[in-house]
Write a protein that holds these residues in place. Structure first.
Motif, PDB file in Angstrom:
ATOM      1  N   HIS A  50     -13.060  25.095 -12.524  1.00 43.88           N
ATOM      2  CA  HIS A  50     -12.410  26.277 -13.106  1.00 43.88           C
ATOM      3  C   HIS A  50     -11.400  26.899 -12.155  1.00 43.88           C
ATOM      4  O   HIS A  50     -11.298  26.529 -10.974  1.00 43.88           O
ATOM      5  CB  HIS A  50     -13.473  27.309 -13.504  1.00 43.88           C
ATOM      6  CG  HIS A  50     -14.246  27.835 -12.325  1.00 43.88           C
ATOM      7  ND1 HIS A  50     -13.728  28.770 -11.456  1.00 43.88           N
ATOM      8  CD2 HIS A  50     -15.498  27.554 -11.862  1.00 43.88           C
ATOM      9  CE1 HIS A  50     -14.616  29.046 -10.521  1.00 43.88           C
ATOM     10  NE2 HIS A  50     -15.698  28.311 -10.736  1.00 43.88           N
ATOM     11  N   GLY A  51     -10.685  27.901 -12.638  1.00 42.37           N
ATOM     12  CA  GLY A  51      -9.659  28.577 -11.853  1.00 42.37           C
ATOM     13  C   GLY A  51     -10.214  29.687 -10.973  1.00 42.37           C
ATOM     14  O   GLY A  51     -11.384  30.073 -11.076  1.00 42.37           O
ATOM     15  N   GLY A  52      -9.355  30.198 -10.108  1.00 43.88           N
ATOM     16  CA  GLY A  52      -9.725  31.275  -9.200  1.00 43.88           C
ATOM     17  C   GLY A  52     -10.149  32.520  -9.953  1.00 43.88           C
ATOM     18  O   GLY A  52      -9.532  32.890 -10.948  1.00 43.88           O
ATOM     19  N   LEU A  53     -11.222  33.160  -9.484  1.00 41.16           N
ATOM     20  CA  LEU A  53     -11.838  34.373 -10.040  1.00 41.16           C
ATOM     21  C   LEU A  53     -12.683  34.091 -11.274  1.00 41.16           C
ATOM     22  O   LEU A  53     -13.388  34.972 -11.752  1.00 41.16           O
ATOM     23  CB  LEU A  53     -10.809  35.475 -10.367  1.00 41.16           C
ATOM     24  CG  LEU A  53      -9.815  35.823  -9.263  1.00 41.16           C
ATOM     25  CD1 LEU A  53      -8.915  36.981  -9.728  1.00 41.16           C
ATOM     26  CD2 LEU A  53     -10.525  36.195  -7.969  1.00 41.16           C
ATOM     27  N   GLY A  54     -12.627  32.863 -11.806  1.00 36.46           N
ATOM     28  CA  GLY A  54     -13.373  32.528 -13.024  1.00 36.46           C
ATOM     29  C   GLY A  54     -14.738  31.932 -12.711  1.00 36.46           C
ATOM     30  O   GLY A  54     -15.299  32.094 -11.620  1.00 36.46           O
ATOM     31  N   ASN A  55     -15.266  31.220 -13.697  1.00 37.75           N
ATOM     32  CA  ASN A  55     -16.557  30.543 -13.546  1.00 37.75           C
ATOM     33  C   ASN A  55     -16.645  29.432 -14.580  1.00 37.75           C
ATOM     34  O   ASN A  55     -15.766  29.298 -15.438  1.00 37.75           O
ATOM     35  CB  ASN A  55     -17.714  31.537 -13.688  1.00 37.75           C
ATOM     36  CG  ASN A  55     -17.813  32.113 -15.095  1.00 37.75           C
ATOM     37  OD1 ASN A  55     -18.399  31.498 -15.981  1.00 37.75           O
ATOM     38  ND2 ASN A  55     -17.223  33.283 -15.317  1.00 37.75           N
ATOM     39  N   SER A  56     -17.707  28.638 -14.516  1.00 37.48           N
ATOM     40  CA  SER A  56     -17.841  27.477 -15.401  1.00 37.48           C
ATOM     41  C   SER A  56     -17.853  27.832 -16.879  1.00 37.48           C
ATOM     42  O   SER A  56     -17.487  27.019 -17.721  1.00 37.48           O
ATOM     43  CB  SER A  56     -19.142  26.737 -15.083  1.00 37.48           C
ATOM     44  OG  SER A  56     -19.073  26.186 -13.804  1.00 37.48           O
ATOM     45  N   GLY A  57     -18.284  29.049 -17.191  1.00 36.38           N
ATOM     46  CA  GLY A  57     -18.309  29.469 -18.586  1.00 36.38           C
ATOM     47  C   GLY A  57     -16.933  29.489 -19.236  1.00 36.38           C
ATOM     48  O   GLY A  57     -16.823  29.484 -20.465  1.00 36.38           O
ATOM     49  N   ASN A  58     -15.877  29.487 -18.416  1.00 42.09           N
ATOM     50  CA  ASN A  58     -14.515  29.473 -18.966  1.00 42.09           C
ATOM     51  C   ASN A  58     -14.196  28.156 -19.675  1.00 42.09           C
ATOM     52  O   ASN A  58     -13.188  28.062 -20.386  1.00 42.09           O
ATOM     53  CB  ASN A  58     -13.481  29.725 -17.869  1.00 42.09           C
ATOM     54  CG  ASN A  58     -13.643  31.073 -17.163  1.00 42.09           C
ATOM     55  OD1 ASN A  58     -13.177  31.235 -16.048  1.00 42.09           O
ATOM     56  ND2 ASN A  58     -14.326  32.034 -17.780  1.00 42.09           N
ATOM     57  N   TRP A  59     -15.037  27.143 -19.497  1.00 38.05           N
ATOM     58  CA  TRP A  59     -14.848  25.833 -20.141  1.00 38.05           C
ATOM     59  C   TRP A  59     -15.605  25.716 -21.468  1.00 38.05           C
ATOM     60  O   TRP A  59     -15.854  24.611 -21.947  1.00 38.05           O
ATOM     61  CB  TRP A  59     -15.309  24.718 -19.206  1.00 38.05           C
ATOM     62  CG  TRP A  59     -14.556  24.557 -17.932  1.00 38.05           C
ATOM     63  CD1 TRP A  59     -15.007  24.813 -16.664  1.00 38.05           C
ATOM     64  CD2 TRP A  59     -13.217  24.045 -17.761  1.00 38.05           C
ATOM     65  NE1 TRP A  59     -14.043  24.500 -15.727  1.00 38.05           N
ATOM     66  CE2 TRP A  59     -12.928  24.029 -16.374  1.00 38.05           C
ATOM     67  CE3 TRP A  59     -12.237  23.611 -18.675  1.00 38.05           C
ATOM     68  CZ2 TRP A  59     -11.717  23.592 -15.863  1.00 38.05           C
ATOM     69  CZ3 TRP A  59     -11.020  23.181 -18.156  1.00 38.05           C
ATOM     70  CH2 TRP A  59     -10.766  23.171 -16.772  1.00 38.05           C
ATOM     71  N   GLY A  60     -15.960  26.841 -22.069  1.00 32.93           N
ATOM     72  CA  GLY A  60     -16.785  26.802 -23.279  1.00 32.93           C
ATOM     73  C   GLY A  60     -16.198  26.026 -24.446  1.00 32.93           C
ATOM     74  O   GLY A  60     -16.931  25.518 -25.300  1.00 32.93           O
ATOM     75  N   TYR A  61     -14.862  25.914 -24.516  1.00 35.72           N
ATOM     76  CA  TYR A  61     -14.232  25.132 -25.588  1.00 35.72           C
ATOM     77  C   TYR A  61     -14.127  23.649 -25.233  1.00 35.72           C
ATOM     78  O   TYR A  61     -13.893  22.820 -26.105  1.00 35.72           O
ATOM     79  CB  TYR A  61     -12.813  25.644 -25.874  1.00 35.72           C
ATOM     80  CG  TYR A  61     -12.733  27.009 -26.502  1.00 35.72           C
ATOM     81  CD1 TYR A  61     -13.131  27.230 -27.820  1.00 35.72           C
ATOM     82  CD2 TYR A  61     -12.214  28.086 -25.778  1.00 35.72           C
ATOM     83  CE1 TYR A  61     -13.032  28.485 -28.397  1.00 35.72           C
ATOM     84  CE2 TYR A  61     -12.094  29.342 -26.350  1.00 35.72           C
ATOM     85  CZ  TYR A  61     -12.509  29.537 -27.661  1.00 35.72           C
ATOM     86  OH  TYR A  61     -12.406  30.785 -28.235  1.00 35.72           O
ATOM     87  N   GLN A  62     -14.223  23.332 -23.937  1.00 37.02           N
ATOM     88  CA  GLN A  62     -13.991  21.948 -23.504  1.00 37.02           C
ATOM     89  C   GLN A  62     -15.279  21.118 -23.431  1.00 37.02           C
ATOM     90  O   GLN A  62     -15.269  19.931 -23.775  1.00 37.02           O
ATOM     91  CB  GLN A  62     -13.306  21.954 -22.126  1.00 37.02           C
ATOM     92  CG  GLN A  62     -11.817  22.251 -22.160  1.00 37.02           C
ATOM     93  CD  GLN A  62     -11.478  23.665 -22.585  1.00 37.02           C
ATOM     94  OE1 GLN A  62     -12.003  24.632 -22.027  1.00 37.02           O
ATOM     95  NE2 GLN A  62     -10.596  23.809 -23.571  1.00 37.02           N
ATOM     96  N   VAL A  63     -16.366  21.725 -22.973  1.00 35.02           N
ATOM     97  CA  VAL A  63     -17.589  20.951 -22.742  1.00 35.02           C
ATOM     98  C   VAL A  63     -18.065  20.236 -24.010  1.00 35.02           C
ATOM     99  O   VAL A  63     -18.327  19.023 -23.973  1.00 35.02           O
ATOM    100  CB  VAL A  63     -18.694  21.835 -22.122  1.00 35.02           C
ATOM    101  CG1 VAL A  63     -20.026  21.091 -22.072  1.00 35.02           C
ATOM    102  CG2 VAL A  63     -18.291  22.286 -20.722  1.00 35.02           C
ATOM    103  N   PRO A  64     -18.150  20.911 -25.178  1.00 39.21           N
ATOM    104  CA  PRO A  64     -18.622  20.199 -26.366  1.00 39.21           C
ATOM    105  C   PRO A  64     -17.721  19.029 -26.773  1.00 39.21           C
ATOM    106  O   PRO A  64     -18.216  17.968 -27.186  1.00 39.21           O
ATOM    107  CB  PRO A  64     -18.630  21.289 -27.456  1.00 39.21           C
ATOM    108  CG  PRO A  64     -18.738  22.581 -26.705  1.00 39.21           C
ATOM    109  CD  PRO A  64     -17.972  22.360 -25.437  1.00 39.21           C
ATOM    110  N   ALA A  65     -16.408  19.202 -26.631  1.00 38.28           N
ATOM    111  CA  ALA A  65     -15.476  18.127 -27.003  1.00 38.28           C
ATOM    112  C   ALA A  65     -15.666  16.909 -26.102  1.00 38.28           C
ATOM    113  O   ALA A  65     -15.587  15.753 -26.554  1.00 38.28           O
ATOM    114  CB  ALA A  65     -14.036  18.632 -26.924  1.00 38.28           C
ATOM    115  N   LEU A  66     -15.925  17.156 -24.825  1.00 38.33           N
ATOM    116  CA  LEU A  66     -16.120  16.047 -23.886  1.00 38.33           C
ATOM    117  C   LEU A  66     -17.456  15.347 -24.113  1.00 38.33           C
ATOM    118  O   LEU A  66     -17.542  14.112 -24.037  1.00 38.33           O
ATOM    119  CB  LEU A  66     -16.014  16.570 -22.455  1.00 38.33           C
ATOM    120  CG  LEU A  66     -14.586  16.910 -22.021  1.00 38.33           C
ATOM    121  CD1 LEU A  66     -14.585  17.822 -20.807  1.00 38.33           C
ATOM    122  CD2 LEU A  66     -13.793  15.631 -21.728  1.00 38.33           C
TER     123      LEU A  66
END
Length: 267
Positions: A50-66
């Motif tokens: 993820h990007g600076g200041l963020g966290n893994s939860g910012n990938w909520g749209y990507q994880v299911p697709a992968l």
């Protein structure tokens, strides 16, 4: 239904969709920090940074697709971000790259593709440069590899909404919830001074790289993306129309299509 959150109003109010139930999750102690990770699905490994200041939860749209594409997905909270802790060492991209390698060793992943967003992209490319045998390719989204690649900062409502969500998430997840402002200062200091790759540094990168940028990116100069794609051997340049620095949240279907296309080309 396709998601469109160009102004990040959904993200500010609700965050990204929650991550699915993890196959495994935990922390790894490394170089003065506890680094949090989670894994999902089965298949070739893809690590999301993820990007600076963020966290893994910012990938909520990507994880299911992968997961759906038949891959094992690993998310990592960078040191000092999200659920991961840090010590008094300054933030450095090279240090964060060693954290990723430590997680890979812990999970016994011989090799993985890396998808990096902003600071996570720097971390990914540095890891690929230093350990090309462990990285099958890098999807390098929305970052610079030397300080000349960034635009002068201009606050916008979209950036303010993202920052507001990062503050809420930090307060909810961090072991030091009252230290967000100091955290921002420390990460910003790293961003202002690193990384410092020269053209000859870029030329030694041996893994497939997609240099990806939203056409409206608020932070990265488009000519810098061109420069990276020209100087990294055999890199491809992908420009995403109608989005800025926050494409994984703004137009996730389009972003995911580009990620999956890149991963398919690696295979």
């Amino acid at each position: 239904m396709s998601v469109m959150d160009d102004e990040l109003k959904i993200f500010e109010a609700e965050g990204a969709p929650p991550l699915p139930t993890a196959a495994s999750a935990g922390v790894v102690e490394h170089d003065g920090a506890s680094i949090w990770y989670a894994t999902y699905g089965n298949g070739p490994a893809v690590i999301l940074l993820h990007g600076g200041l963020g966290n893994s939860g910012n990938w909520g749209y990507q994880v299911p697709a992968l997961i759906e594409s038949g891959r094992q997905v690993v998310v990592i909270d960078s040191r000092g971000h999200g659920r991961s802790t840090r010590d008094s060492q300054p933030y450095e991209y090279e240090l964060m790259a060693t954290d990723v390698l430590e997680i890979m060793d812990h999970l016994e992943l011989a090799k993985a593709a890396l998808v990096g967003w902003s600071d996570g992209a720097c971390t990914a490319l540095i890891l690929a440069d230093q350990h090309p045998d462990r990285v099958s390719g890098v999807f390098f989204f929305a970052c610079n590899m030397d300080p000349s690649g960034t635009k002068e900062f201009v606050a916008t409502p979209v950036i303010d909404r993202c920052f507001s969500r990062h503050r809420k998430d930090y307060q909810a997840l961090s072991a030091t919830p009252d230290q967000f402002d100091a955290f921002v200062q420390d990460v910003s200091r790293m961003m202002a001074t690193e990384p410092n790759y020269t053209a000859s540094d870029l030329a030694r990168i041996k893994v497939p790289v997609a240099v990806v940028l939203g056409e409206r990116d608020e932070f990265i100069k488009p000519e810098h993306a061109d420069y990276l794609a020209r100087n990294i051997p055999d890199a491809e340049l992908i420009l995403l129309p109608d989005v800025g620095h926050f494409a994984p949240l703004q137009r996730p279907e389009h972003f995911n299509r580009e990620v999956l296309g890149f991963l398919d080309r690696l295979a």
